[in-house]
Design a protein around this motif. Structure first.
Motif, short mmCIF file in Angstrom:
data_model
loop_
_atom_site.label_atom_id
_atom_site.label_comp_id
_atom_site.label_asym_id
_atom_site.label_seq_id
_atom_site.Cartn_x
_atom_site.Cartn_y
_atom_site.Cartn_z
N ALA A 61 0.48 21.63 27.02
CA ALA A 61 0.78 21.66 25.59
C ALA A 61 2.28 21.76 25.35
CB ALA A 61 0.05 22.82 24.92
N THR A 62 2.94 22.55 26.18
CA THR A 62 4.39 22.69 26.06
C THR A 62 5.10 21.39 26.39
OG1 THR A 62 4.17 25.01 26.71
CG2 THR A 62 6.37 24.07 26.77
N GLU A 63 4.62 20.69 27.40
CA GLU A 63 5.21 19.40 27.75
C GLU A 63 5.00 18.38 26.63
OE1 GLU A 63 7.15 18.76 30.10
OE2 GLU A 63 6.86 20.42 31.49
N ARG A 64 3.85 18.43 25.98
CA ARG A 64 3.62 17.52 24.85
C ARG A 64 4.57 17.84 23.70
NH1 ARG A 64 -1.83 18.07 26.65
NH2 ARG A 64 -2.20 19.84 25.26
N MET A 65 4.85 19.11 23.50
CA MET A 65 5.82 19.49 22.48
C MET A 65 7.20 18.95 22.81
SD MET A 65 4.56 23.44 21.90
CE MET A 65 6.05 23.90 21.00
N ARG A 66 7.56 18.97 24.08
CA ARG A 66 8.86 18.43 24.49
C ARG A 66 8.94 16.93 24.21
NH1 ARG A 66 10.20 19.96 30.53
NH2 ARG A 66 12.28 19.28 29.85
N LEU A 67 7.89 16.21 24.56
CA LEU A 67 7.88 14.77 24.31
C LEU A 67 7.94 14.46 22.81
CD1 LEU A 67 5.17 13.65 26.91
CD2 LEU A 67 7.65 13.39 27.09
N ASP A 68 7.19 15.23 22.04
CA ASP A 68 7.17 15.03 20.60
C ASP A 68 8.55 15.31 20.00
OD1 ASP A 68 5.71 14.64 18.04
OD2 ASP A 68 6.24 16.74 17.74
N LEU A 69 9.20 16.36 20.46
CA LEU A 69 10.52 16.71 19.96
C LEU A 69 11.54 15.63 20.29
CD1 LEU A 69 12.39 18.82 18.64
CD2 LEU A 69 12.66 19.86 20.90
N ARG A 70 11.51 15.14 21.52
CA ARG A 70 12.45 14.09 21.91
C ARG A 70 12.24 12.83 21.07
NH1 ARG A 70 11.34 14.64 28.40
NH2 ARG A 70 12.31 16.69 28.71
N ARG A 71 10.98 12.49 20.83
CA ARG A 71 10.69 11.29 20.05
C ARG A 71 11.20 11.43 18.61
NH1 ARG A 71 5.81 11.31 20.92
NH2 ARG A 71 5.09 12.40 19.07
N GLU A 72 10.96 12.59 18.00
CA GLU A 72 11.39 12.80 16.62
C GLU A 72 12.92 12.75 16.49
OE1 GLU A 72 9.55 13.16 13.82
OE2 GLU A 72 7.87 12.58 15.09
N VAL A 73 13.61 13.39 17.41
CA VAL A 73 15.07 13.38 17.36
C VAL A 73 15.61 11.98 17.59
CG1 VAL A 73 17.16 14.25 18.47
CG2 VAL A 73 15.26 15.80 18.05
N SER A 74 15.01 11.25 18.52
CA SER A 74 15.46 9.89 18.80
C SER A 74 15.25 8.98 17.59
CB SER A 74 14.71 9.34 20.01
OG SER A 74 15.07 8.00 20.27
N LEU A 75 14.10 9.08 16.95
CA LEU A 75 13.83 8.26 15.76
C LEU A 75 14.80 8.59 14.63
CD1 LEU A 75 9.92 8.33 15.67
CD2 LEU A 75 11.37 6.38 16.24
N THR A 76 15.11 9.87 14.48
CA THR A 76 16.03 10.28 13.41
C THR A 76 17.44 9.77 13.69
OG1 THR A 76 14.69 12.27 13.09
CG2 THR A 76 16.87 12.25 12.09
N ARG A 77 17.87 9.85 14.93
CA ARG A 77 19.20 9.32 15.27
C ARG A 77 19.26 7.83 15.01
NH1 ARG A 77 19.91 12.54 21.03
NH2 ARG A 77 20.85 14.46 20.18
N GLN A 78 18.21 7.11 15.36
CA GLN A 78 18.18 5.67 15.12
C GLN A 78 18.25 5.36 13.63
OE1 GLN A 78 14.76 4.00 17.08
NE2 GLN A 78 15.34 4.77 19.09
#
Length: 204
Positions: A61-78
């Motif tokens: 679950a923690t690893e899924r949170m990490r992936l989700d966080l990276r995806r959200e930050v990447s989309l926002t930067r884009q």
């Protein structure tokens, strides 16, 4: 003796040239190798995180949170980069997104440490996981709100342009319509008159 000295000078210059070229080539190879190593580490880390996120338990679950966080930050930067390229006035928003990225990196490291502890030990602090979830929710929500605000601004700007295009289209189509010919109007009026005159005779 002079030709021999000239030959040796030319030979030394050629050797020096090859030496410099060799040093430059080695430097480039080392630099490219370092970049390739960094990219390989990033890819291997991402693959390991994705594999670990597929399992059950707090660690997954923690690893899924990490992936989700990276995806959200990447989309926002884009989204912010795209708005900057289009010339939008964003104010302090790019700086805010940079700060979110910094906090996201820190949270990612904390989540990774918690996942590691969860995998190797059955004694973990669930209260810490709760706080990590709160931080994760705040950062991802902030990212989603920023993207939604940027999208609303873009849609509002596009709506004005679309309305203008629709108005211009109506005007252009109206201007392209052929003006009625006065002779045709007279002919149509004459035909109507003749039809009206013939109707009483038909009733008789």
């Amino acid at each position: 003796m002079a030709p021999i000295g000239t030959f040796l000078t030319i030979l030394l210059v050629i050797m020096l040239f090859f030496l410099v070229a060799g040093i430059a080539g080695i430097y480039l190879l080392v630099k490219v190798g370092k970049k390739a190593t960094k990219k390989a580490r990033k890819v291997s880390t991402r693959v390991a995180s994705q594999v670990a996120a597929m399992g059950p338990g707090d660690a997954a679950a923690t690893e899924r949170m990490r992936l989700d966080l990276r995806r959200e930050v990447s989309l926002t930067r884009q989204a912010v980069d795209h708005a900057l390229r289009d010339g939008w006035g964003l104010g302090d928003l790019p700086q805010l997104v940079a700060e979110i990225g910094t906090h996201a990196d820190q949270l990612d490291a904390q989540l990774g440490l918690y996942a590691q502890h969860s995998r190797v030990s059955s004694y973990v602090d669930h209260a810490s996981l709760g706080r990590l979830r709160e931080h994760h929710a705040k950062l991802t929500t902030s990212c989603a709100r920023i993207r939604a605000d940027l999208l609303n601004d873009q849609m509002a700007h596009s709506a004005g342009g679309i309305d203008d295009i629709q108005s211009r289209t109506d005007l252009e189509i109206e201007a392209r319509r052929r003006a009625p010919d006065p002779l045709d109007q007279i002919d149509e009026l004459y035909n109507r008159t003749m039809v009206n005159r013939s109707r009483p005779d038909d009733h008789r």
